[in-house]
Design an enzyme around this catalytic site. Structure first.
Site, PDB file in Angstrom:
ATOM      1  N   GLU A  35       0.706  -1.101   0.214  1.00  0.00           N
ATOM      2  CA  GLU A  35      -0.064   0.077   0.025  1.00  0.00           C
ATOM      3  C   GLU A  35       1.046   1.123  -0.130  1.00  0.00           C
ATOM      4  O   GLU A  35       1.732   1.480   0.754  1.00  0.00           O
ATOM      5  CB  GLU A  35      -1.015   0.203   1.225  1.00  0.00           C
ATOM      6  CG  GLU A  35      -1.493   1.151   1.573  1.00  0.00           C
ATOM      7  CD  GLU A  35      -2.582   1.737   0.364  1.00  0.00           C
ATOM      8  OE1 GLU A  35      -3.336   0.959  -0.271  1.00  0.00           O
ATOM      9  OE2 GLU A  35      -2.184   2.899   0.100  1.00  0.00           O
ATOM     10  N   SER A  41      -7.520  -0.491   4.413  1.00  0.00           N
ATOM     11  CA  SER A  41      -8.910  -0.542   4.885  1.00  0.00           C
ATOM     12  C   SER A  41      -9.774   0.487   5.632  1.00  0.00           C
ATOM     13  O   SER A  41     -10.286   0.326   6.665  1.00  0.00           O
ATOM     14  CB  SER A  41      -9.347  -2.006   5.822  1.00  0.00           C
ATOM     15  OG  SER A  41      -9.197  -3.022   5.228  1.00  0.00           O
ATOM     16  N   CYS A  45     -15.358   6.802   1.792  1.00  0.00           N
ATOM     17  CA  CYS A  45     -16.601   7.215   1.862  1.00  0.00           C
ATOM     18  C   CYS A  45     -16.993   8.108   2.830  1.00  0.00           C
ATOM     19  O   CYS A  45     -17.854   9.106   2.950  1.00  0.00           O
ATOM     20  CB  CYS A  45     -17.863   6.253   1.903  1.00  0.00           C
ATOM     21  SG  CYS A  45     -17.180   4.617   0.895  1.00  0.00           S
ATOM     22  N   VAL A  83       3.880  -0.216  -5.593  1.00  0.00           N
ATOM     23  CA  VAL A  83       4.468  -1.063  -6.736  1.00  0.00           C
ATOM     24  C   VAL A  83       4.398  -0.513  -7.765  1.00  0.00           C
ATOM     25  O   VAL A  83       3.700   0.356  -8.399  1.00  0.00           O
ATOM     26  CB  VAL A  83       3.243  -2.294  -6.724  1.00  0.00           C
ATOM     27  CG1 VAL A  83       3.555  -3.292  -7.841  1.00  0.00           C
ATOM     28  CG2 VAL A  83       3.196  -3.083  -5.611  1.00  0.00           C
ATOM     29  N   ASP A 288     -12.363  -0.330  -7.673  1.00  0.00           N
ATOM     30  CA  ASP A 288     -12.514   0.791  -8.653  1.00  0.00           C
ATOM     31  C   ASP A 288     -11.569   0.764  -9.926  1.00  0.00           C
ATOM     32  O   ASP A 288     -11.812   1.495 -10.900  1.00  0.00           O
ATOM     33  CB  ASP A 288     -12.044   1.952  -7.908  1.00  0.00           C
ATOM     34  CG  ASP A 288     -12.970   2.650  -7.057  1.00  0.00           C
ATOM     35  OD1 ASP A 288     -14.113   1.940  -6.908  1.00  0.00           O
ATOM     36  OD2 ASP A 288     -12.893   3.725  -6.478  1.00  0.00           O
ATOM     37  N   ASN A 310     -16.049  -3.851  -2.118  1.00  0.00           N
ATOM     38  CA  ASN A 310     -15.790  -4.676  -0.922  1.00  0.00           C
ATOM     39  C   ASN A 310     -16.458  -6.032  -1.398  1.00  0.00           C
ATOM     40  O   ASN A 310     -15.666  -7.176  -1.295  1.00  0.00           O
ATOM     41  CB  ASN A 310     -16.692  -4.374   0.105  1.00  0.00           C
ATOM     42  CG  ASN A 310     -16.008  -3.259   0.867  1.00  0.00           C
ATOM     43  OD1 ASN A 310     -15.186  -3.810   1.567  1.00  0.00           O
ATOM     44  ND2 ASN A 310     -16.305  -2.139   0.734  1.00  0.00           N
ATOM     45  N   TRP A 439     -50.523   4.202   1.980  1.00  0.00           N
ATOM     46  CA  TRP A 439     -49.826   3.842   0.808  1.00  0.00           C
ATOM     47  C   TRP A 439     -48.233   4.292   0.711  1.00  0.00           C
ATOM     48  O   TRP A 439     -48.445   5.570   0.554  1.00  0.00           O
ATOM     49  CB  TRP A 439     -50.555   4.452  -0.431  1.00  0.00           C
ATOM     50  CG  TRP A 439     -51.922   3.836  -0.591  1.00  0.00           C
ATOM     51  CD1 TRP A 439     -53.094   4.052  -0.307  1.00  0.00           C
ATOM     52  CD2 TRP A 439     -52.145   2.634  -1.581  1.00  0.00           C
ATOM     53  NE1 TRP A 439     -54.034   2.971  -0.621  1.00  0.00           N
ATOM     54  CE2 TRP A 439     -53.426   2.039  -1.384  1.00  0.00           C
ATOM     55  CE3 TRP A 439     -51.067   1.897  -2.082  1.00  0.00           C
ATOM     56  CZ2 TRP A 439     -53.750   0.988  -2.229  1.00  0.00           C
ATOM     57  CZ3 TRP A 439     -51.571   0.906  -3.085  1.00  0.00           C
ATOM     58  CH2 TRP A 439     -52.941   0.279  -2.662  1.00  0.00           C
TER      59      TRP A 439
HETATM   60  C1  FAD Z   1     -14.914  11.159  -0.955  1.00  0.00           C
HETATM   61  C2  FAD Z   1     -15.433   9.860  -1.385  1.00  0.00           C
HETATM   62  C3  FAD Z   1     -16.635   9.465  -0.750  1.00  0.00           C
HETATM   63  C4  FAD Z   1     -17.256   8.227  -1.137  1.00  0.00           C
HETATM   64  N1  FAD Z   1     -18.459   7.710  -0.883  1.00  0.00           N
HETATM   65  C5  FAD Z   1     -18.967   6.610  -1.120  1.00  0.00           C
HETATM   66  C6  FAD Z   1     -20.047   6.141  -0.662  1.00  0.00           C
HETATM   67  O1  FAD Z   1     -20.703   7.018  -0.039  1.00  0.00           O
HETATM   68  N2  FAD Z   1     -20.671   5.010  -1.201  1.00  0.00           N
HETATM   69  C7  FAD Z   1     -19.817   4.183  -1.902  1.00  0.00           C
HETATM   70  O2  FAD Z   1     -20.349   3.092  -2.149  1.00  0.00           O
HETATM   71  N3  FAD Z   1     -18.755   4.444  -2.267  1.00  0.00           N
HETATM   72  C8  FAD Z   1     -18.060   5.662  -2.162  1.00  0.00           C
HETATM   73  N4  FAD Z   1     -16.773   6.094  -2.388  1.00  0.00           N
HETATM   74  C9  FAD Z   1     -16.185   5.246  -3.327  1.00  0.00           C
HETATM   75  C10 FAD Z   1     -15.307   4.361  -2.633  1.00  0.00           C
HETATM   76  O3  FAD Z   1     -14.734   4.726  -1.627  1.00  0.00           O
HETATM   77  C11 FAD Z   1     -14.550   3.541  -3.456  1.00  0.00           C
HETATM   78  O4  FAD Z   1     -15.261   2.900  -4.443  1.00  0.00           O
HETATM   79  C12 FAD Z   1     -13.459   2.370  -2.597  1.00  0.00           C
HETATM   80  O5  FAD Z   1     -12.825   2.930  -1.810  1.00  0.00           O
HETATM   81  C13 FAD Z   1     -12.850   1.524  -3.890  1.00  0.00           C
HETATM   82  O6  FAD Z   1     -12.020   0.582  -3.180  1.00  0.00           O
HETATM   83  P1  FAD Z   1     -10.887   0.136  -3.884  1.00  0.00           P
HETATM   84  O7  FAD Z   1     -10.129  -0.879  -3.063  1.00  0.00           O
HETATM   85  O8  FAD Z   1     -11.221  -0.248  -5.181  1.00  0.00           O
HETATM   86  O9  FAD Z   1     -10.018   1.334  -4.103  1.00  0.00           O
HETATM   87  P2  FAD Z   1      -9.253   2.496  -3.101  1.00  0.00           P
HETATM   88  O10 FAD Z   1      -9.965   2.688  -1.847  1.00  0.00           O
HETATM   89  O11 FAD Z   1      -9.094   3.864  -4.028  1.00  0.00           O
HETATM   90  O12 FAD Z   1      -8.053   1.603  -2.781  1.00  0.00           O
HETATM   91  C14 FAD Z   1      -7.068   1.497  -3.559  1.00  0.00           C
HETATM   92  C15 FAD Z   1      -5.611   1.644  -2.655  1.00  0.00           C
HETATM   93  O13 FAD Z   1      -4.651   1.311  -3.484  1.00  0.00           O
HETATM   94  C16 FAD Z   1      -3.349   2.166  -3.319  1.00  0.00           C
HETATM   95  N5  FAD Z   1      -2.511   2.126  -4.308  1.00  0.00           N
HETATM   96  C17 FAD Z   1      -2.846   2.444  -5.691  1.00  0.00           C
HETATM   97  N6  FAD Z   1      -1.688   2.241  -6.412  1.00  0.00           N
HETATM   98  C18 FAD Z   1      -0.788   1.618  -5.545  1.00  0.00           C
HETATM   99  C19 FAD Z   1       0.500   1.101  -5.975  1.00  0.00           C
HETATM  100  N7  FAD Z   1       0.946   1.071  -7.376  1.00  0.00           N
HETATM  101  N8  FAD Z   1       1.120   0.481  -5.091  1.00  0.00           N
HETATM  102  C20 FAD Z   1       0.691   0.282  -3.717  1.00  0.00           C
HETATM  103  N9  FAD Z   1      -0.596   0.738  -3.596  1.00  0.00           N
HETATM  104  C21 FAD Z   1      -1.478   1.681  -4.422  1.00  0.00           C
HETATM  105  C22 FAD Z   1      -3.939   3.405  -2.964  1.00  0.00           C
HETATM  106  O14 FAD Z   1      -3.121   4.211  -2.048  1.00  0.00           O
HETATM  107  C23 FAD Z   1      -5.191   2.892  -2.393  1.00  0.00           C
HETATM  108  O15 FAD Z   1      -5.260   3.023  -0.870  1.00  0.00           O
HETATM  109  C24 FAD Z   1     -16.416   7.429  -2.004  1.00  0.00           C
HETATM  110  C25 FAD Z   1     -15.184   7.832  -2.431  1.00  0.00           C
HETATM  111  C26 FAD Z   1     -14.696   8.938  -2.001  1.00  0.00           C
HETATM  112  C27 FAD Z   1     -13.275   9.336  -2.664  1.00  0.00           C
END
Ligand code: FAD
Length: 456
Positions: A35, A41, A45, A83, A288, A310, A439
């Protein structure tokens, strides 16, 4: 012993890692998670609510700290390690130690790519100006929070982008006592709902004292002494001590592309139902950074939401751990709020349904969240789209006050299970005056949709 490397230790990556651990113990599976940030974790949001002061401490947003993963899950979490390369032939990753310096090379048998999304770059270049922030990660949120608490204390904020993150951030900043301007290029903020529903969101933002500028494009920034001074738009300059960018995100796939992982038309990595990267053995992707399938249109979509990240991570982890699980696709359910006003949607908006080729009717009803005579009864607007002829529910949107947003859930279930609006009129939903009119607004909307269909 199999070796699993995880790239990105947030929602998708650590769901996959912990689920894989449930399937295979430490003697069968070694797990290393890289990370680049400071946290594992965490709830991105929750960032707007921490910035706005509703959530007290940043630590409250961290669901599981690295020590928990290390001690309870026997996962080797390496924070501040980015990475930088994935070598599929040698089955190795290269990671840079962002604090200690130097590089490590680690072998993998299985790889989970969960690098999330990155903010869409604004068409103007000066985002490195001090006082300009994205809010994609908890590190971003921490940097913004430090700036807001700093000296001199910012008084004027400009939020660029009126999507749900921009809207949530505008509310957070006004709660902190800043004067806030929200700039949106489109005709309304909150384009995740149809414009006739989004206008209610705009009214709520204006009611909070937020200066909402729609149909306005940002063209640049000005700085004074290295700090942001104003946002330049095609409709004049907006003074700013802090700028928050909410222009949307795109899948973070630069590293994946360099490694040769397949990327689809949405820019997200192509995965199968089990979250295996298409055509690449032992490599999984989730969250994402991937594209998924919209169950109503059958088309590939990129829907970056925590709820999907998740679930997808969990599916990948179950499969890596020797089980069997699939991710069934999405229907576009989402909820948010602007102070008291709740906004919810599922399925297709009018423009999505038209683009997909559907013919449909729309209905919009005004009702209340409780029996009209009950204290605290608040207005609620429900909009439905139903396919002409079949009567299948295609989409729903709700804007209203307390208990409005989560009323989208029965509608999402109806849509997921391909119910017609006619079938929905008989749904056995709960009723008592403190919770609904006799209703329920959902049932009234379904009845109106049936009437609209019968009128042809
Ligand atoms: C302000 C905000 C509000 C949100 N509100 C909601 C909500 O209300 N409801 C909802 O469903 N979703 C919401 N989301 C979206 C949700 O947070 C994301 O969809 C979710 O966090 C995606 O999870 P992820 O693990 O795919 O990616 P991320 O949470 O983006 O995690 C990816 C991780 O990978 C790490 N990373 C990236 N590249 C590298 C690399 N090369 N080497 C090592 N580490 C790396 C990053 O640092 C990051 O910590 C919100 C997002 C934001 C920003």
């Amino acid at each position: 012993m199999t070796r699993l490397i995880v790239v990105g230790a947030d929602a998708a990556g650590m769901s996959a890692a912990s689920q894989a651990r449930r399937g295979l113990g430490p003697d069968e599976l070694e797990i290393v998670a890289f990370e680049r940030g400071h946290f594992t974790s965490y709830s991105a949001c929750g960032i707007p609510y921490w910035i706005g002061g509703l959530v007290e401490s940043r630590d409250d947003l961290v669901a599981r700290a690295p020590e928990v993963f290390r001690d309870e899950y026997r996962i080797d979490v390496r924070l501040r390690h980015e990475v930088t390369a994935i070598d599929l032939d040698r089955r190795e990753v290269v990671a840079r130690d962002l604090e200690g310096g130097g590089e490590v090379r680690e072998h993998f048998d299985q790889l989970v790519y969960a690098a999330g999304a990155v903010p869409v770059d604004p068409p103007w270049a000066e985002t490195s100006t001090a006082g300009v922030f994205g809010v994609q990660t908890l590190d971003d949120g921490s940097a913004l929070r430090a700036w807001l608490d700093g000296d001199p204390r910012p008084r004027r904020a400009v939020v660029v982008g009126g999507g749900y993150i921009g809207v949530e951030m505008a509310e957070a900043l006004i709660r902190r006592g800043l004067s806030v301007t929200l700039v949106e290029r489109g005709p309304q903020p909150m384009s995740t709902v149809d414009p006739d529903m989004a206008v209610l969101v705009r009214d709520a933002l204006v009611g909070l004292g937020i200066d909402v500028r729609t149909g306005v494009s940002v063209t640049g920034l000005t700085a004074r002494d290295g700090r942001v001074a104003s946002v330049v738009t095609d409709a004049g300059d907006l003074p700013a001590d802090v700028v928050v960018l909410g222009l949307g995100v795109r899948p973070n796939t630069a590293l994946a592309r360099r490694a040769g992982l397949p990327v689809g038309p949405t820019g997200g990595i192509r995965v199968d139902l089990r979250m295996r990267v298409m055509g690449v053995d032992g490599v999984w992707a989730a969250g994402d950074c991937v594209q998924t399938v919209h169950r109503l249109t059958g088309q590939a979509v990129h829907l970056p939401l925590g709820t999907h990240a998740n679930k997808q991570g969990r599916v990948a982890g179950i499969n890596i751990g020797g089980g069997y699980a699939t991710f069934p696709g999405v229907i576009g359910t989402a909820v948010t709020k602007v102070c008291e006003l709740e906004v919810a949607r599922t399925g297709l908006r009018e423009r999505d349904a038209t683009a997909a080729g559907y013919e449909f009717v729309t209905v919009k009803v005004e009702s209340t969240n409780r029996a009209g005579y009950f204290p605290g009864a608040d207005p609620m607007t429900v909009k439905l789209l139903a396919e002409r002829r079949s009567g299948l529910l295609l989409g729903a949107q709700i804007v209203g006050r307390s208990e409005a947003a989560k009323r989208i859930d029965p509608l999402a279930v109806a849509l997921w299970n391909q119910m017609t609006v006619e079938e929905m009129t008989g749904l056995d939903l709960g009723y008592a005056p403190p919770y609904a009119p006799v209703w329920d607004p959902v049932l009234i909307a379904a009845r109106k949709a049936v009437e609209a269909l019968s009128r042809g």
